[in-house]
Design a protein around this motif. Structure first.
Motif, PDB file in Angstrom:
ATOM      1  N   ASN A 120       1.136  -1.631   0.191  1.00 51.31           N
ATOM      2  CA  ASN A 120       0.095  -0.017   0.337  1.00 51.31           C
ATOM      3  C   ASN A 120       0.631   1.489   0.425  1.00 51.31           C
ATOM      4  OD1 ASN A 120      -2.529   1.493   0.161  1.00 51.31           O
ATOM      5  ND2 ASN A 120      -2.512   1.106   1.932  1.00 51.31           N
ATOM      6  N   LEU A 158       3.185   2.431   1.949  1.00 55.98           N
ATOM      7  CA  LEU A 158       2.957   2.984   3.699  1.00 55.98           C
ATOM      8  C   LEU A 158       4.492   3.356   3.776  1.00 55.98           C
ATOM      9  CD1 LEU A 158      -0.128   1.797   5.869  1.00 55.98           C
ATOM     10  CD2 LEU A 158       0.148   4.153   4.773  1.00 55.98           C
ATOM     11  N   LYS A 208       4.832   9.670  -7.519  1.00 58.85           N
ATOM     12  CA  LYS A 208       3.270  10.568  -6.334  1.00 58.85           C
ATOM     13  C   LYS A 208       2.352   9.959  -6.663  1.00 58.85           C
ATOM     14  CE  LYS A 208       4.914  13.826  -3.525  1.00 58.85           C
ATOM     15  NZ  LYS A 208       5.592  15.475  -3.152  1.00 58.85           N
ATOM     16  N   LEU A 258      -0.410   7.272  -5.942  1.00 59.99           N
ATOM     17  CA  LEU A 258      -2.202   7.563  -5.313  1.00 59.99           C
ATOM     18  C   LEU A 258      -2.621   6.883  -5.780  1.00 59.99           C
ATOM     19  CD1 LEU A 258      -1.567  11.721  -5.015  1.00 59.99           C
ATOM     20  CD2 LEU A 258      -2.141  10.186  -3.501  1.00 59.99           C
ATOM     21  N   GLN A 282      -2.877   3.497  -4.524  1.00 62.33           N
ATOM     22  CA  GLN A 282      -3.574   3.535  -2.873  1.00 62.33           C
ATOM     23  C   GLN A 282      -5.045   4.030  -2.868  1.00 62.33           C
ATOM     24  OE1 GLN A 282      -1.169   6.838  -1.574  1.00 62.33           O
ATOM     25  NE2 GLN A 282      -0.426   5.501   0.001  1.00 62.33           N
ATOM     26  N   ARG A 283      -5.366   4.955  -4.307  1.00 65.00           N
ATOM     27  CA  ARG A 283      -7.194   4.440  -3.888  1.00 65.00           C
ATOM     28  C   ARG A 283      -7.803   3.390  -4.159  1.00 65.00           C
ATOM     29  NH1 ARG A 283      -6.866  10.794  -5.679  1.00 65.00           N
ATOM     30  NH2 ARG A 283      -6.025  11.748  -3.986  1.00 65.00           N
ATOM     31  N   PRO A 331     -12.846   9.552   3.021  1.00 63.87           N
ATOM     32  CA  PRO A 331     -12.328   8.664   1.824  1.00 63.87           C
ATOM     33  C   PRO A 331     -13.113   9.362   0.376  1.00 63.87           C
ATOM     34  CG  PRO A 331     -12.751   6.903   3.036  1.00 63.87           C
ATOM     35  CD  PRO A 331     -13.093   7.564   3.923  1.00 63.87           C
ATOM     36  N   VAL A 384     -13.131  12.679  -0.081  1.00 62.32           N
ATOM     37  CA  VAL A 384     -11.481  13.554  -0.397  1.00 62.32           C
ATOM     38  C   VAL A 384     -10.698  12.655  -1.256  1.00 62.32           C
ATOM     39  CG1 VAL A 384      -9.617  13.848   0.700  1.00 62.32           C
ATOM     40  CG2 VAL A 384     -11.315  13.788   2.029  1.00 62.32           C
ATOM     41  N   THR A 385     -11.007  11.716  -1.251  1.00 62.44           N
ATOM     42  CA  THR A 385     -10.087  10.466  -2.694  1.00 62.44           C
ATOM     43  C   THR A 385     -11.048  10.526  -4.029  1.00 62.44           C
ATOM     44  OG1 THR A 385      -9.592   8.294  -1.723  1.00 62.44           O
ATOM     45  CG2 THR A 385      -8.350  10.440  -1.255  1.00 62.44           C
ATOM     46  N   LEU A 440     -13.923   2.616   0.047  1.00 62.68           N
ATOM     47  CA  LEU A 440     -13.044   2.856  -0.984  1.00 62.68           C
ATOM     48  C   LEU A 440     -13.535   1.960  -2.430  1.00 62.68           C
ATOM     49  CD1 LEU A 440      -9.449   3.803   0.297  1.00 62.68           C
ATOM     50  CD2 LEU A 440     -10.737   5.071  -1.002  1.00 62.68           C
ATOM     51  N   ASP A 455      -0.513   7.256   8.828  1.00 61.83           N
ATOM     52  CA  ASP A 455      -0.702   5.560   7.905  1.00 61.83           C
ATOM     53  C   ASP A 455      -2.358   5.683   7.463  1.00 61.83           C
ATOM     54  OD1 ASP A 455       1.596   5.062   8.098  1.00 61.83           O
ATOM     55  OD2 ASP A 455       1.278   3.810   9.892  1.00 61.83           O
ATOM     56  N   LYS A 514      -2.794   8.072   4.195  1.00 60.60           N
ATOM     57  CA  LYS A 514      -2.348   7.509   2.994  1.00 60.60           C
ATOM     58  C   LYS A 514      -2.688   6.833   3.088  1.00 60.60           C
ATOM     59  CE  LYS A 514       2.821   9.299   4.175  1.00 60.60           C
ATOM     60  NZ  LYS A 514       3.807   8.444   4.280  1.00 60.60           N
ATOM     61  N   SER A 515      -3.139   5.360   3.296  1.00 65.94           N
ATOM     62  CA  SER A 515      -3.447   4.532   2.619  1.00 65.94           C
ATOM     63  C   SER A 515      -5.011   4.423   1.887  1.00 65.94           C
ATOM     64  CB  SER A 515      -4.091   3.528   4.129  1.00 65.94           C
ATOM     65  OG  SER A 515      -5.207   3.486   4.465  1.00 65.94           O
ATOM     66  N   ILE A 516      -5.937   5.666   1.953  1.00 63.94           N
ATOM     67  CA  ILE A 516      -6.862   5.938   1.874  1.00 63.94           C
ATOM     68  C   ILE A 516      -6.665   6.588   0.114  1.00 63.94           C
ATOM     69  CG2 ILE A 516      -9.028   5.803   3.430  1.00 63.94           C
ATOM     70  CD1 ILE A 516      -9.227   8.608   3.936  1.00 63.94           C
ATOM     71  N   GLY A 517      -4.992   6.705   0.321  1.00 56.95           N
ATOM     72  CA  GLY A 517      -4.524   8.282  -1.271  1.00 56.95           C
ATOM     73  C   GLY A 517      -4.743   9.239  -1.317  1.00 56.95           C
ATOM     74  N   MET A 518      -4.911   9.960   0.652  1.00 66.16           N
ATOM     75  CA  MET A 518      -4.978  11.184   1.032  1.00 66.16           C
ATOM     76  C   MET A 518      -3.525  11.870   0.155  1.00 66.16           C
ATOM     77  SD  MET A 518      -6.912  11.044   3.798  1.00 66.16           S
ATOM     78  CE  MET A 518      -7.767  13.257   4.296  1.00 66.16           C
ATOM     79  N   THR A 519      -3.311  13.145  -1.033  1.00 63.69           N
ATOM     80  CA  THR A 519      -2.216  13.662  -1.008  1.00 63.69           C
ATOM     81  C   THR A 519      -1.791  14.105   0.057  1.00 63.69           C
ATOM     82  OG1 THR A 519      -3.682  16.062  -1.196  1.00 63.69           O
ATOM     83  CG2 THR A 519      -3.304  14.023  -3.270  1.00 63.69           C
ATOM     84  N   GLN A 526      -4.141  17.181   1.521  1.00 62.75           N
ATOM     85  CA  GLN A 526      -5.220  16.983   2.270  1.00 62.75           C
ATOM     86  C   GLN A 526      -4.760  15.907   3.339  1.00 62.75           C
ATOM     87  OE1 GLN A 526      -6.185  14.311  -0.545  1.00 62.75           O
ATOM     88  NE2 GLN A 526      -8.175  15.579  -1.914  1.00 62.75           N
ATOM     89  N   ARG A 529      -6.165  18.382   6.375  1.00 62.29           N
ATOM     90  CA  ARG A 529      -7.751  17.109   7.159  1.00 62.29           C
ATOM     91  C   ARG A 529      -7.155  16.828   8.229  1.00 62.29           C
ATOM     92  NH1 ARG A 529     -12.626  16.886   3.417  1.00 62.29           N
ATOM     93  NH2 ARG A 529     -12.567  18.299   2.066  1.00 62.29           N
TER      94      ARG A 529
END
Lengths: 248, 236
Positions: A48, A50, A72, A76, A79-80, A104, A107-108, A156, B133, B136-141, B144, B148
């Motif tokens: 993922n 991380l 990057k 992303l 990760q999404r 999620p 925002v994403t 997600l 973590d 990031k795991s949900i893909g936030m920049t 963000q 947030r």
């Protein structure tokens, strides 16, 4: 669905992952077993982004990402399409249960608030916490927090959900509830990779069991193959306590 | 020499006309400092190449310099150099056109920026790693995550320290009188120079600063109480 090739990761001088390959088919439940420090969690975190792996390739659906070279934007996008459930829940402390699930989406996934709210309400209902939707994480029990964590991951609508010891921080009673929820999700067809010490769960729910030690995959196969027709001595030793229960 | 209450009250009245100047300097410095301090803290949190280590050195050095030196240094440098620069840039602005308040504000902002950056750094450290973590795991920049997750959680933690910083800035603003700004302290001193009643003037000044500090502290407490529930959540 997901094909992982030759993942390497070192922290300083210590090589934690020494070339891991894994195939996960759509709808498959893969359980990673192994002693502490074998690299299971690091492997999951690499999947993922991380942690940034030093080498390796992930193929997820149609897209192929080279782990150590990913931009990057690639990260992303990846990760999404994946989601993670954490051992310590890691809910956003400044958001309510409902808002955690909406985060999620808004925002994403750039959904409208109304659409996100509808999805969140449906998911809260699915994990049985509708009446707790406006509670903050600190006002929820561990088991409830983890169910919200799972709902957030489901929101997600990811291709793969990664679970990092989702029940390790829970008391025995709550473990049962949470595993039941995981089983439901698995049966609904989600693709899942789990790190867990719940042998019974692995035996009953997994499609594939992977035993890791020392940054290597020692053995993998169906639960029957790994638990009952164990090939490697090391795996036998690790599973001994559970397999004697099985036999008895 | 006896202490004369009436003279003290007279000094209190005169000095209190300049509370506005004192507060203006302190609040402007707080706002500028908080913005700059936030940027410094973020650069250090994300370990941005070159900038992060350079800022770390600058922060360490400036933390150890008294504000009064910064005010005097800024005054001397701008008195000597500004007109030369302005001429070479073809500006019409000259040093004598400056309101000295801005020299004081610049120095106080520097102090405030250094302190704010350390306040934010502490507050950021109090936000658990798992929060990053999860984000990031949900893909936030990164932006963000900051907007947030990081700031909403760091803000309640840093509030009491910002109230302390504002009080420090109000008191430090008395040093502006060194560069001929007329604030609460300077006004009281001017009245004393006319009647040689320095003790009364200083007591009057002390009372004003004390009252301002009291108001700031109570105000911050009210805000804190309002956020107490949120504060507890963030601390857990």
């Amino acid at each position: 669905m997901m094909k992982v090739t030759d993942i390497h990761k070192r922290f300083g001088k210590q090589e934690v992952l020494k070339g891991i390959d894994l195939d996960v088919a759509k709808g498959e439940v893969v359980v990673l077993l192994g002693p502490s420090g074998s690299g299971k969690t690091t492997f999951l975190r690499c999947l993922n982004f991380l942690e940034r792996a030093d080498q390796g390739v992930i193929q997820l659906g149609e897209t192929t990402t080279t782990l150590h070279k990913a931009s990057k934007k690639e990260i992303l996008t990846h990760q999404r399409q994946t989601a993670m459930v954490f051992q310590n829940y890691a809910l956003f402390q400044n958001k309510t249960a409902k808002e955690n699930i909406m985060m999620p989406l808004i925002v994403t996934k750039k959904q409208s608030k109304e659409a996100a709210l509808r999805t969140a309400e449906a998911l809260l209902d699915q994990v049985g916490l509708s009446e707790r939707q406006d509670f903050y994480p600190s006002q929820l029990s561990g088991g409830q927090q983890q169910r919200i964590g799972i709902a957030r991951a489901l929101a997600l609508n990811p291709k793969v959900i990664l679970f990092d010891e989702p029940t390790s921080a829970l008391d025995p009673e709550l473990v049962g509830q949470t595993l039941a929820l995981l089983r439901e999700i698995a049966e609904a067809g989600a693709t899942m990779v789990l790190v867990t010490h719940e042998m019974k769960f692995a035996y009953e729910v997994a499609d594939k069991v992977v035993f890791m030690e020392n940054g290597h995959i020692v053995e993998q196969g169906t639960p029957q193959q790994v638990f009952e027709e164990t090939k490697e001595e090391r795996t036998k030793a690790f599973l001994a306590r559970f397999t004697t229960q099985l036999a008895g | 020499m006896s202490f004369q209450l009436s003279i003290m009250i007279e000094a209190l009245k005169t000095a209190s006309h300049y509370i506005g100047t004192t507060l203006f300097m302190a609040l402007t410095a707080l706002v500028i400092g908080a913005v700059v301090g936030l940027i410094i803290a973020l650069i250090r949190l994300y370990r941005i190449k070159i900038l992060a280590p350079v800022l770390q050195v600058i922060v360490t050095v400036l933390k150890g310099v008294p504000v009064v030196l910064v005010i005097l240094a800024l005054y001397l440098i701008s008195a000597k150099q500004f007109d030369i620069w302005a001429e070479s840039m073809h500006w019409t602005l000259r040093f004598k056109d400056f309101n000295m308040v801005w020299i004081a504000i610049a120095a106080l902002s520097l102090m405030s920026a250094i302190n704010s950056s350390e306040i934010f750094r502490g507050a950021f450290a109090a936000v658990k790693k798992g929060q990053f973590d999860a984000a990031k795991s949900i893909g936030m920049t990164n932006v963000q995550v900051i907007r947030r997750v990081l700031l909403p959680q760091a803000w309640p933690i840093s509030l009491p320290m910002f109230s302390n910083l504002l009080i420090s800035l109000v008191k430090a603003s008395a040093l502006a009188s060194m560069v001929s700004v007329v604030d609460v302290f300077a006004a009281a001193k001017i009245t004393a120079q006319q009647n040689y009643r320095f003790l009364e003037a200083y007591v009057a000044v002390a009372i004003i600063y004390w009252l301002i500090s009291l108001v700031i502290e109570k105000g911050a407490q009210l805000l804190e109480n309002r956020m107490l529930r949120k504060l507890r959540r963030a601390a857990l």
